[in-house]
Structures are given as structure tokens and as C-alpha cells.
Design a protein around this motif. Structure first.
Motif, PDB file in Angstrom:
ATOM      1  N   TYR A 155      15.795 -65.718-101.665  1.00  0.00           N
ATOM      2  CA  TYR A 155      14.456 -65.141-101.637  1.00  0.00           C
ATOM      3  C   TYR A 155      14.541 -63.696-102.132  1.00  0.00           C
ATOM      4  N   PRO A 156      13.423 -63.125-102.542  1.00  0.00           N
ATOM      5  CA  PRO A 156      13.415 -61.679-102.804  1.00  0.00           C
ATOM      6  C   PRO A 156      13.446 -60.918-101.480  1.00  0.00           C
ATOM      7  N   HIS A 157      13.821 -59.643-101.525  1.00  0.00           N
ATOM      8  CA  HIS A 157      13.855 -58.831-100.304  1.00  0.00           C
ATOM      9  C   HIS A 157      12.497 -58.832 -99.597  1.00  0.00           C
ATOM     10  N   THR A 158      11.430 -58.900-100.364  1.00  0.00           N
ATOM     11  CA  THR A 158      10.090 -58.830 -99.764  1.00  0.00           C
ATOM     12  C   THR A 158       9.816 -59.983 -98.823  1.00  0.00           C
ATOM     13  N   ALA A 159      10.563 -61.072 -98.945  1.00  0.00           N
ATOM     14  CA  ALA A 159      10.371 -62.204 -98.038  1.00  0.00           C
ATOM     15  C   ALA A 159      10.712 -61.831 -96.598  1.00  0.00           C
ATOM     16  N   ARG A 160      11.536 -60.809 -96.431  1.00  0.00           N
ATOM     17  CA  ARG A 160      11.924 -60.383 -95.081  1.00  0.00           C
ATOM     18  C   ARG A 160      10.726 -59.867 -94.287  1.00  0.00           C
ATOM     19  N   GLY A 161       9.727 -59.367 -94.994  1.00  0.00           N
ATOM     20  CA  GLY A 161       8.547 -58.849 -94.317  1.00  0.00           C
ATOM     21  C   GLY A 161       7.418 -59.845 -94.211  1.00  0.00           C
ATOM     22  N   ASP A 162       7.657 -61.104 -94.648  1.00  0.00           N
ATOM     23  CA  ASP A 162       6.611 -62.126 -94.630  1.00  0.00           C
ATOM     24  C   ASP A 162       6.794 -63.022 -93.410  1.00  0.00           C
ATOM     25  N   SER A 163       5.783 -63.079 -92.540  1.00  0.00           N
ATOM     26  CA  SER A 163       5.899 -63.821 -91.281  1.00  0.00           C
ATOM     27  C   SER A 163       6.077 -65.319 -91.505  1.00  0.00           C
ATOM     28  N   ASP A 164       5.383 -65.874 -92.508  1.00  0.00           N
ATOM     29  CA  ASP A 164       5.509 -67.313 -92.774  1.00  0.00           C
ATOM     30  C   ASP A 164       6.924 -67.666 -93.223  1.00  0.00           C
ATOM     31  N   THR A 165       7.509 -66.808 -94.075  1.00  0.00           N
ATOM     32  CA  THR A 165       8.877 -67.050 -94.526  1.00  0.00           C
ATOM     33  C   THR A 165       9.846 -66.994 -93.352  1.00  0.00           C
ATOM     34  N   ARG A 166       9.697 -65.999 -92.505  1.00  0.00           N
ATOM     35  CA  ARG A 166      10.595 -65.857 -91.363  1.00  0.00           C
ATOM     36  C   ARG A 166      10.466 -67.050 -90.409  1.00  0.00           C
ATOM     37  N   ALA A 167       9.249 -67.580 -90.273  1.00  0.00           N
ATOM     38  CA  ALA A 167       9.051 -68.757 -89.415  1.00  0.00           C
ATOM     39  C   ALA A 167       9.785 -69.964 -89.992  1.00  0.00           C
ATOM     40  N   SER A 203       2.991 -74.812-105.582  1.00  0.00           N
ATOM     41  CA  SER A 203       2.725 -76.088-104.907  1.00  0.00           C
ATOM     42  C   SER A 203       3.972 -76.951-104.786  1.00  0.00           C
ATOM     43  N   GLU A 204       4.808 -76.986-105.840  1.00  0.00           N
ATOM     44  CA  GLU A 204       5.985 -77.860-105.764  1.00  0.00           C
ATOM     45  C   GLU A 204       7.003 -77.326-104.753  1.00  0.00           C
ATOM     46  N   LEU A 205       7.091 -76.001-104.622  1.00  0.00           N
ATOM     47  CA  LEU A 205       7.991 -75.431-103.627  1.00  0.00           C
ATOM     48  C   LEU A 205       7.482 -75.704-102.219  1.00  0.00           C
ATOM     49  N   ARG A 206       6.158 -75.714-102.058  1.00  0.00           N
ATOM     50  CA  ARG A 206       5.573 -76.033-100.753  1.00  0.00           C
ATOM     51  C   ARG A 206       5.878 -77.485-100.382  1.00  0.00           C
ATOM     52  N   LEU A 207       5.816 -78.375-101.370  1.00  0.00           N
ATOM     53  CA  LEU A 207       6.135 -79.780-101.131  1.00  0.00           C
ATOM     54  C   LEU A 207       7.620 -79.959-100.828  1.00  0.00           C
ATOM     55  N   ALA A 208       8.452 -79.131-101.482  1.00  0.00           N
ATOM     56  CA  ALA A 208       9.901 -79.292-101.339  1.00  0.00           C
ATOM     57  C   ALA A 208      10.425 -78.729-100.028  1.00  0.00           C
ATOM     58  N   ARG A 209       9.693 -77.807 -99.410  1.00  0.00           N
ATOM     59  CA  ARG A 209      10.225 -77.095 -98.242  1.00  0.00           C
ATOM     60  C   ARG A 209      10.717 -78.042 -97.135  1.00  0.00           C
ATOM     61  N   PRO A 210       9.900 -79.005 -96.652  1.00  0.00           N
ATOM     62  CA  PRO A 210      10.408 -79.894 -95.591  1.00  0.00           C
ATOM     63  C   PRO A 210      11.506 -80.828 -96.082  1.00  0.00           C
ATOM     64  N   LEU A 211      11.503 -81.159 -97.375  1.00  0.00           N
ATOM     65  CA  LEU A 211      12.534 -82.047 -97.926  1.00  0.00           C
ATOM     66  C   LEU A 211      13.885 -81.345 -97.976  1.00  0.00           C
ATOM     67  N   THR A 242      25.355 -83.526-101.084  1.00  0.00           N
ATOM     68  CA  THR A 242      26.349 -82.447-101.054  1.00  0.00           C
ATOM     69  C   THR A 242      25.751 -81.052-101.087  1.00  0.00           C
ATOM     70  N   GLU A 243      24.740 -80.804-101.940  1.00  0.00           N
ATOM     71  CA  GLU A 243      24.304 -79.425-102.143  1.00  0.00           C
ATOM     72  C   GLU A 243      22.865 -79.354-102.627  1.00  0.00           C
ATOM     73  N   VAL A 244      22.124 -78.410-102.087  1.00  0.00           N
ATOM     74  CA  VAL A 244      20.781 -78.115-102.585  1.00  0.00           C
ATOM     75  C   VAL A 244      20.680 -76.603-102.747  1.00  0.00           C
ATOM     76  N   LEU A 245      20.275 -76.173-103.955  1.00  0.00           N
ATOM     77  CA  LEU A 245      20.158 -74.760-104.281  1.00  0.00           C
ATOM     78  C   LEU A 245      18.703 -74.436-104.582  1.00  0.00           C
ATOM     79  N   VAL A 246      18.220 -73.327-104.032  1.00  0.00           N
ATOM     80  CA  VAL A 246      16.827 -72.935-104.225  1.00  0.00           C
ATOM     81  C   VAL A 246      16.762 -71.448-104.550  1.00  0.00           C
ATOM     82  N   MET A 247      15.953 -71.107-105.545  1.00  0.00           N
ATOM     83  CA  MET A 247      15.589 -69.717-105.798  1.00  0.00           C
ATOM     84  C   MET A 247      14.071 -69.689-105.870  1.00  0.00           C
ATOM     85  N   GLN A 248      13.447 -68.857-105.039  1.00  0.00           N
ATOM     86  CA  GLN A 248      11.989 -68.886-104.989  1.00  0.00           C
ATOM     87  C   GLN A 248      11.430 -67.585-104.428  1.00  0.00           C
ATOM     88  N   PRO A 249      10.128 -67.346-104.642  1.00  0.00           N
ATOM     89  CA  PRO A 249       9.473 -66.202-103.999  1.00  0.00           C
ATOM     90  C   PRO A 249       9.253 -66.506-102.524  1.00  0.00           C
TER      91      PRO A 249
END
Length: 342
Positions: free
Chosen positions: A185-197, A162-170, A148-155
Motif C-alpha cells: 500500500y502507499p504510506h497514506t493507507a496508514r491513515g485510512d480507517s477502512d484500510t486499517r480495518a 472495483s476489481e480490487l474491492r472484489l478481490a479483497r475477500p478472495l 503458493t503466493e498472492v502479490l498485491v500492489m494497490q492504493p
């Protein structure tokens, strides 16, 4: 007995070797009492070695066989007969494998009820571990059971743990299966190319993403049943199988979500959130917080933070970070900006 890998390699090799010459060679052998590779090679004007290679391929396909009483002469076999010899054993093997598969399913089904019962009455409400493999397995269990639902708060991805990296594809897979995904995400994630990808995959799958001025915590919650939260300052993770805790984190997520800004993958840079970020930096500067604390709360590196602070000091004509914060507070910049963002 050949392994599946060996069989696959053999099939690939045969497919590559069945060419026009092999087919032409086979056509010349049809209807003859017997033949020799050298005789067919002479008729086709081809080297004897090439003819012998063709015979090797045809023998593996059961389309030729040695002539009775002769070691160097062969007889052509019809494709129907070759199919009976070559494919029937394979079809029988496939049928046997299907029967074995059904048997295993029947045996394993006896344990499903016991497992589900144990999952519902799990004795371990909280598990704290640093073991990467255990964390990955518990993430996999929670994500695969999420409906039903998955909630994430992260940088941002560049600073994720490491655990967030493992969780990303899941998390992405859970959203693709139909779970309602909300990621902060924090606003700074908007300027991060990996996050945007990463968000370029998550958003089309149906996930919702917003950014906020501060991400003070990191956590994941699956179906408001299982939560993954930090356990101290190290790499340890607390896996919490408690609905009350999961519901509390979901409520925290909802409160932050309300004042956060929608992320648009088509918008460039900070896309209108820079004012909110600047207001947060001014507020933290006025409080006298250290660079390390400010950087962690807004989700950026200390180096990037110092660049932003230098710009703010220049804009306010301040001689120090603290003075910039005080000037901003005195002139109402902090309160005005923050209330406007809210």
C-alpha cells in the motif's frame, strides 16, 4: 411437496411450540384408551383453545392420533412408534440424497481432466473486459486455484477500484488457506480507517503488509501464473494468463517491497513513514508535477495533498509550490530524505 425453506420454517415453529404445557398435556394422555382435548384441559385447569393447540403440536410429532371410529377423541402414541413414522422416511430421503450426490460426483469427475487440460493450454493469453461479473468470476477462479503466493500492489481501501474491492475477500481467503500473501500500500493507507480495518483481518491470517512512498501501478498476481492489471484509463481489466508477464510483475513487486516499510497494526498514524512521504512530495513538487499526478502517485486525495503542501510551504517559507520544491532540492532536503529512506 414442501420446499426446504417451508420444512425449515415448520421445524422452527414446532420447536417454539413444544413447551412445558405440551409435555404435561402428553403425560396426562398416556395409558388412556382415548381422550378428548377438552377433558384434559379441564384436568389441567387450562383453556380449551390451549389444549387444542397442544393436540395440534402432538399430532404433527405423531405422538397422538385420532381414536378409531371417533373424530373428536384421540389416542396417545409412544415416542418410539412416532419416531418410526416420522424419522424413517426422512432418513431414507437423506440416504437417497447421498446416493444422488455420489452419482453427481462421479459424473462430474469425468470432466475434471478435460477442464485442467484446457486450463493448461488456455488459448486466450490475455482477456480484456469491463464486465463486472466476468471479472469477478475470473478473480474467483484464480484465487481458488492459488496455493503458493498472492502479490498485491494497490492504493488504500478508500481509493481502491472495483476489481480490487472484489478481490479483497478472495485474497484474504487464499492467505487463510496457506498462500503466502504480500500486499503493498502507499504510506497514506496508514491513515485510512477502512484500510486499517481490513489489515486487522489480513495480518492475523498470515498476510504480510508494507507501505511505500509511491504506488504508481495496481495489480494482483496469483501463483506467478495469472495477473490482473489495468487496461487503459477506464474500468477495463486485462487478465493475463502468461507466466512471463506474471513473473515480471512479481519482480517489480519484489523491488518495491525491499525498500518499503513494514506495517504494524498496533502503531498509530503514519508510524515513522511521514519523512519518506514528505521527501516524495518535495521531489514531485520540484519536478513541477500537477496536483492530480502527485495525488495519484502517492495515493491520496487532492484535498489531502493540498494540506500537506501547505504545511511544507510554511516550513520552507516558500511562496509557491514550485519554489518549495526548488528550495528543497537546493538545500539537499530531497536527496537526503530519499537516501535516508532507502
Amino acid at each position: 411437496m414442501e420446499s426446504p425453506a417451508q420444512t425449515s420454517r415448520q421445524e422452527a415453529r414446532l420447536a417454539a411450540e413444544v413447551n412445558e404445557f405440551v409435555v404435561a398435556f402428553y403425560e396426562r394422555t398416556i395409558g388412556r384408551a382415548d381422550f378428548s382435548p377438552s377433558g384434559i384441559a379441564e384436568e389441567l385447569g387450562a383453556p380449551r383453545q390451549r389444549a387444542e393447540q397442544a393436540v395440534g403440536v402432538l399430532r404433527e410429532l405423531r405422538l397422538v392420533k385420532p381414536a378409531e371410529g371417533s373424530a373428536d377423541r384421540f389416542v396417545a402414541v409412544s415416542p418410539e412408534a412416532a419416531q418410526m413414522e416420522l424419522l424413517v422416511p426422512l432418513e431414507r430421503e437423506i440416504l437417497d440424497s447421498r446416493h444422488r450426490l455420489e452419482g453427481f460426483k462421479g459424473q462430474l469427475s469425468s470432466f475434471v481432466t478435460a477442464f485442467e487440460k484446457q486450463s493448461r493450454t488456455r488459448a486466450e493469453t490475455v482477456v480484456i473486459t469491463e464486465d463486472r461479473e466476468e471479472i469477478e468470476l475470473r478473480l474467483l477462479e484464480a484465487a481458488q486455484g492459488c496455493t503458493t503466493e498472492v502479490l498485491v500492489m494497490q492504493p488504500c481501501v478508500a481509493r481502491e477500484t472495483s476489481e480490487l474491492r472484489l478481490a479483497r475477500p478472495l485474497v484474504l481467503e487464499a492467505v487463510r488457506r496457506g498462500a503466502h500473501g504480500r500486499i503493498l500500500y502507499p504510506h497514506t493507507a496508514r491513515g485510512d480507517s477502512d484500510t486499517r480495518a481490513h489489515l486487522g483481518e489480513l495480518l492475523p491470517a498470515g498476510g504480510q503488509v508494507r507501505t511505500t512512498n509511491e504506488v504508481r501501478d495496481r495489480f494482483l498476481v496469483f501463483d506467478r501464473k495469472t495477473a490482473f492489471i489495468p487496461a487503459g484509463e477506464g474500468d477495463a481489466i486485462a487478465v493475463v494468463y502468461d507466466g512471463a508477464v506474471a513473473a515480471f510483475l512479481a519482480g517489480l513487486h519484489a523491488r518495491v517491497w525491499e525498500s518499503a516499510f513494514d506495517f504494524d497494526s498496533g502503531a498509530a498514524g503514519y508510524a515513522g513513514t511521514m519523512g519518506d512521504l514528505k521527501a516524495t512530495l518535495l521531489d514531485l513538487l520540484a519536478s513541477g508535477a500537477k496536483d492530480e499526478v502527485i495525488a495519484r502517485r502517492v495515493g491520496m486525495s487532492e484535498r489531502t495533498l493540498r494540506r500537506h503542501v501547505a504545511t511544507i510551504m510554511q516550513d520552507l517559507s516558500a511562496s509557491s509550490r514550485f519554489q518549495a520544491g526548488v528550495l528543497a532540492a537546493r538545500t539537499g532536503l530531497v536527496d537526503t530524505a530519499l537516501s535516508g529512506a532507502a
